[in-house]
Design an enzyme around this catalytic site. Structure first.
Site, PDB file in Angstrom:
ATOM      1  N   SER A  43       0.815  -1.220   0.000  1.00 18.08           N
ATOM      2  CA  SER A  43       0.000   0.000   0.000  1.00 18.08           C
ATOM      3  C   SER A  43       0.850   1.271   0.000  1.00 18.08           C
ATOM      4  O   SER A  43       1.791   1.415   0.793  1.00 18.08           O
ATOM      5  CB  SER A  43      -0.918   0.018   1.222  1.00 18.08           C
ATOM      6  N   THR A  50      -9.124  -1.678   2.905  1.00 18.02           N
ATOM      7  CA  THR A  50      -8.943  -2.235   1.574  1.00 18.02           C
ATOM      8  C   THR A  50      -9.257  -3.722   1.592  1.00 18.02           C
ATOM      9  O   THR A  50      -9.807  -4.249   2.571  1.00 18.02           O
ATOM     10  CB  THR A  50      -7.514  -1.923   1.054  1.00 18.02           C
ATOM     11  N   LYS A  75     -13.935  -4.580   3.093  1.00 22.02           N
ATOM     12  CA  LYS A  75     -14.835  -3.442   2.900  1.00 22.02           C
ATOM     13  C   LYS A  75     -16.277  -3.735   3.319  1.00 22.02           C
ATOM     14  O   LYS A  75     -16.982  -2.841   3.793  1.00 22.02           O
ATOM     15  CB  LYS A  75     -14.776  -2.976   1.445  1.00 22.02           C
ATOM     16  N   ALA A  77     -18.570  -7.006  -9.184  1.00 19.20           N
ATOM     17  CA  ALA A  77     -19.626  -6.542  -8.286  1.00 19.20           C
ATOM     18  C   ALA A  77     -19.279  -6.800  -6.829  1.00 19.20           C
ATOM     19  O   ALA A  77     -20.164  -6.876  -5.975  1.00 19.20           O
ATOM     20  CB  ALA A  77     -20.954  -7.219  -8.648  1.00 19.20           C
ATOM     21  N   LEU A 103     -23.801 -13.892 -11.424  1.00 17.99           N
ATOM     22  CA  LEU A 103     -24.778 -12.940 -11.949  1.00 17.99           C
ATOM     23  C   LEU A 103     -25.717 -12.425 -10.863  1.00 17.99           C
ATOM     24  O   LEU A 103     -26.075 -11.237 -10.859  1.00 17.99           O
ATOM     25  CB  LEU A 103     -25.577 -13.607 -13.071  1.00 17.99           C
ATOM     26  N   ALA A 104     -26.122 -13.272  -9.946  1.00 18.68           N
ATOM     27  CA  ALA A 104     -27.059 -12.866  -8.896  1.00 18.68           C
ATOM     28  C   ALA A 104     -26.485 -11.738  -8.043  1.00 18.68           C
ATOM     29  O   ALA A 104     -27.220 -10.834  -7.617  1.00 18.68           O
ATOM     30  CB  ALA A 104     -27.419 -14.059  -8.027  1.00 18.68           C
TER      31      ALA A 104
END
Length: 286
Positions: free
Chosen positions: A21, A68, A72, A134, A160-161
């Site tokens: 980081s 991070t 999260k 996502a 996908l869900a």
């Protein structure tokens, strides 16, 4: 500014891994330029120890944390209060701690949008945008990307869900109703993506894992901006892929600096010169 006789306010970036980081370097420079006295360090958190680590930091009087991978979502759950953008993402990267209370926010999205539109000079309004991933990273940037007014935003994810649930939450959010009348928000699996895009943002873990880019090169318009939220060696594979397909690659270093500036402003009430620090950091890493 902290007085000479007072204890210096302490801040940490929490993650696993965390040794890579650049956040301590960025915040130290922000503090120098903004005339603020702070101590900002890395903290390697055990994968099963986020709640305990955070509780100890609160007890020790730490004033704030960046969060991070992979914490999260846990950070969102740990907070007592949450900003509107944190509620929308349900994942956070910034914690403000005071009087044993934890306030959660997410500065990732505004950092990404600022880097794309201001630093890279690529407008998002009226454009076709592809967001890959996502998870916590994608959740944090979807709202601000939509708020920038693209013509079409396609969210792709292996599960996908998960992507559909994230998109549904954004479609239902009051703050986005006006823009969503003009922006088409779609959810697809990576192998099913159709059409070409002006801007592609990789928010998946593919770069961190050293995996192949999860979409075909055909999704890139000639000269498209191909943006990886990773930076440094982790982004090298994605950047090479973008060049091979005639796109303009950009890593996430600018996003890192811009989201850090937003966090710093929340903690200190002072906006640091993000553009200057980004320029200095790119020269240092060149």
């Amino acid at each position: 500014m902290t007085s000479d006789n007072a204890a210096i306010d302490r801040y940490f970036v929490l993650g696993n891994p965390i040794a890579h980081s650049r956040s301590p370097q960025i915040h130290a420079r922000f503090a120098e330029l903004a005339g603020q006295a702070i101590d900002y360090q890395r903290c390697l958190v055990p994968l099963d120890g986020f709640a305990a680590t955070l509780a100890q930091l609160v007890q020790d009087g730490v004033r704030g944390c960046n969060v991070t991978v992979p914490f999260k979502f846990e950070a969102f759950q740990a907070a007592n209060t949450r900003s509107d953008r944190a509620q929308l993402a349900q994942a956070v990267n910034t914690l403000v701690m005071e009087n044993s209370k934890i306030h959660a926010d997410n500065t990732d999205g505004v950092g990404l949008v600022n880097d794309i539109q201001v630093n890279a000079g690529v407008p998002l309004a009226g454009r076709d945008v592809l967001l890959i991933g996502a998870g916590g990273a994608g959740a944090g940037v979807l709202g601000p990307l939509l708020a920038a007014g693209p013509r079409r935003l396609v969210l792709v994810n292996r599960t996908l869900a998960k992507a559909e649930a994230l998109a549904a939450r954004h479609r239902a959010h009051a703050s986005l109703q006006t823009v969503l009348q003009k922006t088409e928000l779609l959810v697809q699996e990576p192998h099913a993506v159709e059409g070409e895009f002006d801007v592609i943002v990789n928010a998946s873990a593919s770069s961190l894992a050293g995996s192949a880019v999860p979409v075909a090169g055909s999704v890139l318009k000639p000269g498209a901006l191909a943006y990886d939220m990773m930076y440094g060696p982790a982004a090298a594979g994605f950047m090479a892929w973008a060049r091979e397909h005639g796109a303009s690659p950009r890593d996430g270093l600018g996003m890192l600096v811009e989201q850090a500036a937003e966090s710093f402003s929340l903690w200190r009430g002072v906006r640091p010169p993000a553009a200057q620090v980004l320029q200095e950091l790119r020269l240092l890493l060149a």
